[in-house]
Motif scaffolding. Structure first.
Motif, short mmCIF file in Angstrom:
data_model
loop_
_atom_site.label_atom_id
_atom_site.label_comp_id
_atom_site.label_asym_id
_atom_site.label_seq_id
_atom_site.Cartn_x
_atom_site.Cartn_y
_atom_site.Cartn_z
N ARG A 167 0.80 -1.19 0.05
CA ARG A 167 -0.04 0.09 0.12
C ARG A 167 0.66 1.24 0.02
O ARG A 167 0.36 2.30 0.07
N SER A 218 -2.50 -6.05 -13.74
CA SER A 218 -2.88 -4.83 -12.82
C SER A 218 -3.38 -3.66 -13.78
O SER A 218 -4.09 -2.97 -13.40
N ARG A 222 -6.81 -2.14 -13.01
CA ARG A 222 -6.21 -0.80 -12.22
C ARG A 222 -7.15 0.02 -11.59
O ARG A 222 -6.94 0.80 -10.41
N TYR A 225 -7.57 -1.64 -7.93
CA TYR A 225 -6.53 -0.77 -7.34
C TYR A 225 -6.42 0.62 -7.00
O TYR A 225 -6.17 1.10 -5.81
N VAL A 230 -4.14 1.37 -3.48
CA VAL A 230 -3.05 0.69 -3.72
C VAL A 230 -2.22 1.11 -5.10
O VAL A 230 -2.80 0.87 -6.03
N MET A 232 -0.24 -0.07 -7.32
CA MET A 232 0.30 -0.48 -8.41
C MET A 232 0.75 0.25 -9.40
O MET A 232 0.19 1.28 -9.88
#
Length: 328
Positions: A167, A218, A222, A225, A230, A232
């Motif tokens: 994170r 990812s 996306r 996230y 998060v 990524m």
């Protein structure tokens, strides 16, 4: 002991399914019934068995390479069981820590802690129990070097990746992926009770494999996230930047994979497979980069082509590792 590979799930309808599961569980509980079969499946799901399938592909072939032939069946079974329990414990603890964001992400909305079929305390106790049992199993039936490597992989995944990196930094999967590289060391140590350059090379192959394996997925999810904060790499960088990083890691990975032969550990068969599979990987990586440069989006980006090929690639490469000793 596990690899850093992820499940790809459809992103639509997950929240609705999670809500239905919770309502069903609450209805069942209100009648005083315990859905035993569903709970057994839920505890198995905590270990992420689909992810651990690749454990066999990254551990057992290295045992064949270390043995330069067929290792003891008993040793293979004990190593695989210990590895499954260790990876399962790590995955359960990962779900316990990430249960807050799992509830908000479509891809993880049906996990046992989100649906409520397993409680957080149960998940925590389950994960810790698997960690302890797997370490003791390795120590007393395989060797203590493998036990400490397995425990180290579990702690790295849970503490360094899940609790610290995930994170906080876009490099989370790069360094957190180290946990998924350790099975090759464990496979070698289970046979030899020592280390050598061969498992180190394969460790590095998996290290450089992990980001270009994970980043395409990812890219696809996306928004999941981004929703939970998060960072990524695809969340904070453009497709062009991500694709360029994928190409860089891919070239290094393929180059490292070819080191086993000049070091004297493999022969013509492994080299042929590594060149062919690596060449196809590079073709797919550059194709993704070209689509990103052309500003393709949505289905036209076809980022999941590389994700799916990455699993095939690592399977082919490690099968070649196991077969090569018999052809030299």
């Amino acid at each position: 002991m596990y690899v850093t590979v992820v499940e790809s799930r459809p992103t639509g309808g997950g929240t609705a399914h999670a809500r239905e599961a919770v309502e069903e569980l609450e209805t069942s509980s209100s009648r005083g019934q315990r859905p035993f079969g569903a709970r057994v499946k839920a505890f198995v799901a905590l270990t992420k068995p689909r992810i651990i399938e690749l454990l066999l592909i990254t551990t057992v072939p290295v045992m064949f390479l270390a043995q330069q032939g067929v290792p003891s069946l008993r040793l293979v079974l004990l190593t695989c069981i210990g590895g499954y329990l260790s990876a399962g414990g790590a995955n359960a603890l990962n779900m316990y820590i990430d249960r807050d964001i799992d509830a908000l992400m479509e891809r993880t909305s049906q996990r046992p802690l989100v649906t409520g079929i397993v409680s957080p305390p149960e998940c925590l106790a389950f994960g810790i129990t698997l960690a302890v049992v797997s370490t003791l199993l390795f120590g007393f039936t395989v060797n203590w070097l493998s036990a400490w490597l397995s425990l180290g992989a579990l702690l790295f995944y849970v503490v360094v990746y899940t609790m610290i990196l995930k994170r906080r930094t876009s490099q989370n999967i790069v360094w957190g992926g180290i946990a998924g590289c350790l099975p090759v060391l464990i496979g070698w140590s289970s046979v030899t009770n020592s280390m050598s350059w061969a498992p180190v090379v394969l460790f590095l192959v998996m290290f450089f494999w992990t980001p270009p394996h994970y980043w395409p997925l990812s890219m696809k999810v996306r928004e999941d996230y981004r929703r939970v904060g998060v960072p990524m790499l695809p969340v904070i960088a453009s497709n062009k930047v991500v694709a360029r990083q994928i190409v860089i890691y891919s070239w290094v990975m393929v180059g490292v994979s070819l080191l086993l032969t000049p070091l004297g550990y493999t022969g013509w068969f492994y080299t042929t497979v590594a060149l062919a599979a690596g060449g196809w990987w590079l073709w797919e990586a550059h194709a993704l980069q070209n689509r990103a440069k052309a500003e393709a989006t949505g289905a036209k980006l076809k980022e999941m082509r590389l994700f799916h090929w990455s699993i095939t690639y690592v399977s082919l490469l490690f099968v070649a590792v196991a077969v090569d000793p018999f052809l030299r």
